[in-house]
Design a protein around this motif. Structure first.
Motif, PDB file in Angstrom:
ATOM      1  N   ALA A 210      67.148 -25.237   4.828  1.00  0.00           N
ATOM      2  CA  ALA A 210      66.077 -25.869   3.938  1.00  0.00           C
ATOM      3  C   ALA A 210      66.441 -27.276   3.581  1.00  0.00           C
ATOM      4  O   ALA A 210      65.486 -28.099   3.538  1.00  0.00           O
TER       5      ALA A 210
ATOM      6  N   GLU B 223      60.845 -25.377  -1.106  1.00  0.00           N
ATOM      7  CA  GLU B 223      61.568 -24.235  -0.048  1.00  0.00           C
ATOM      8  C   GLU B 223      63.181 -24.414  -0.338  1.00  0.00           C
ATOM      9  O   GLU B 223      63.892 -23.571  -0.463  1.00  0.00           O
TER      10      GLU B 223
ATOM     11  N   ARG C 118      63.869 -30.343   4.717  1.00  0.00           N
ATOM     12  CA  ARG C 118      63.558 -31.334   3.657  1.00  0.00           C
ATOM     13  C   ARG C 118      63.974 -32.780   3.958  1.00  0.00           C
ATOM     14  O   ARG C 118      63.051 -33.782   3.994  1.00  0.00           O
TER      15      ARG C 118
ATOM     16  N   ARG D 275      70.803 -20.328   4.002  1.00  0.00           N
ATOM     17  CA  ARG D 275      69.272 -20.701   3.981  1.00  0.00           C
ATOM     18  C   ARG D 275      69.278 -22.056   3.304  1.00  0.00           C
ATOM     19  O   ARG D 275      68.455 -22.908   3.418  1.00  0.00           O
TER      20      ARG D 275
ATOM     21  N   VAL E 231      64.181 -23.087  -3.798  1.00  0.00           N
ATOM     22  CA  VAL E 231      63.992 -21.425  -3.658  1.00  0.00           C
ATOM     23  C   VAL E 231      65.484 -21.106  -3.155  1.00  0.00           C
ATOM     24  O   VAL E 231      66.077 -20.218  -3.434  1.00  0.00           O
ATOM     25  N   ALA E 232      65.730 -21.683  -1.832  1.00  0.00           N
ATOM     26  CA  ALA E 232      66.838 -21.514  -1.257  1.00  0.00           C
ATOM     27  C   ALA E 232      68.220 -21.736  -2.039  1.00  0.00           C
ATOM     28  O   ALA E 232      69.262 -21.172  -2.139  1.00  0.00           O
TER      29      ALA E 232
ATOM     30  N   ARG F  31      56.231 -29.136   0.096  1.00  0.00           N
ATOM     31  CA  ARG F  31      56.818 -27.581   0.515  1.00  0.00           C
ATOM     32  C   ARG F  31      58.042 -27.577   1.020  1.00  0.00           C
ATOM     33  O   ARG F  31      58.837 -26.748   0.448  1.00  0.00           O
ATOM     34  N   ALA F  32      58.695 -28.424   1.690  1.00  0.00           N
ATOM     35  CA  ALA F  32      59.989 -28.477   2.168  1.00  0.00           C
ATOM     36  C   ALA F  32      60.934 -28.676   0.707  1.00  0.00           C
ATOM     37  O   ALA F  32      62.100 -28.070   0.694  1.00  0.00           O
TER      38      ALA F  32
END
Length: 153
Positions: free
Chosen positions: A81, A65, A85, A77, A68-69, A61-62
């Motif tokens: 992120a 993200e 992570r 962001r 996406v960031a 998930r990290a």
């Protein structure tokens, strides 16, 4: 005096039969204990595997993200992120190592239990072989054996 069930009435042979019976009971007891310990061990292994999987999911998930960031182009962001992570990665490394070590310890304990059981079985079988041999020798010259393995009619 009546001869007890499963005995010959020959003290030297009956003592060996008693020893063999005692060793076989010890094997049965160890099998029961090993089964119970195996159940507990497998439950703990499942818990450890689930914990390891949860760490991996948190890392994924990290990582998602961070992707996406990065695509958003927002430096704050992205930095946040990346930090999340990196923390998830460190947790996977640190906690994952501990989980794997415990799993290895559980496996080693299982191997040790199996080895102990096999050793106890060898002792029981030796005791039984000794009793059978003594029974064979005690009945030589007494005519053919009629009846059961203990020489009873």
């Amino acid at each position: 005096m009546a001869i007890p069930e499963g005995r010959t009435g020959r003290p030297e042979v009956d003592q060996l039969l008693d020893r063999a019976d005692t060793e076989h009971r010890a094997v049965a007891e160890l099998v029961t204990i090993n089964h119970a310990e195996g159940l507990v061990s497998r439950a703990r292994q499942a818990d450890l595997a689930a914990e390891h999987q949860a760490l991996h999911v948190q890392y994924e998930r990290a990582e998602a993200e961070l992707a996406v960031a990065t695509a958003s182009g927002d430096p704050a962001r992205i930095a946040s992120a990346r930090r999340v992570r990196d923390e998830a990665s460190a947790a996977c490394d640190r906690v994952g190592r501990t989980l794997r070590e415990e799993l290895a310890g559980l496996a080693e304990a299982g191997f040790a239990r199996t080895g102990e059981l096999l050793a106890k079985m060898r002792i029981a079988w030796r005791a039984e072989d000794t009793a059978r041999e003594a029974l064979r020798h005690s009945t030589r010259g007494a005519g053919p054996l009629d009846g059961d393995a203990y020489g009873r009619a």
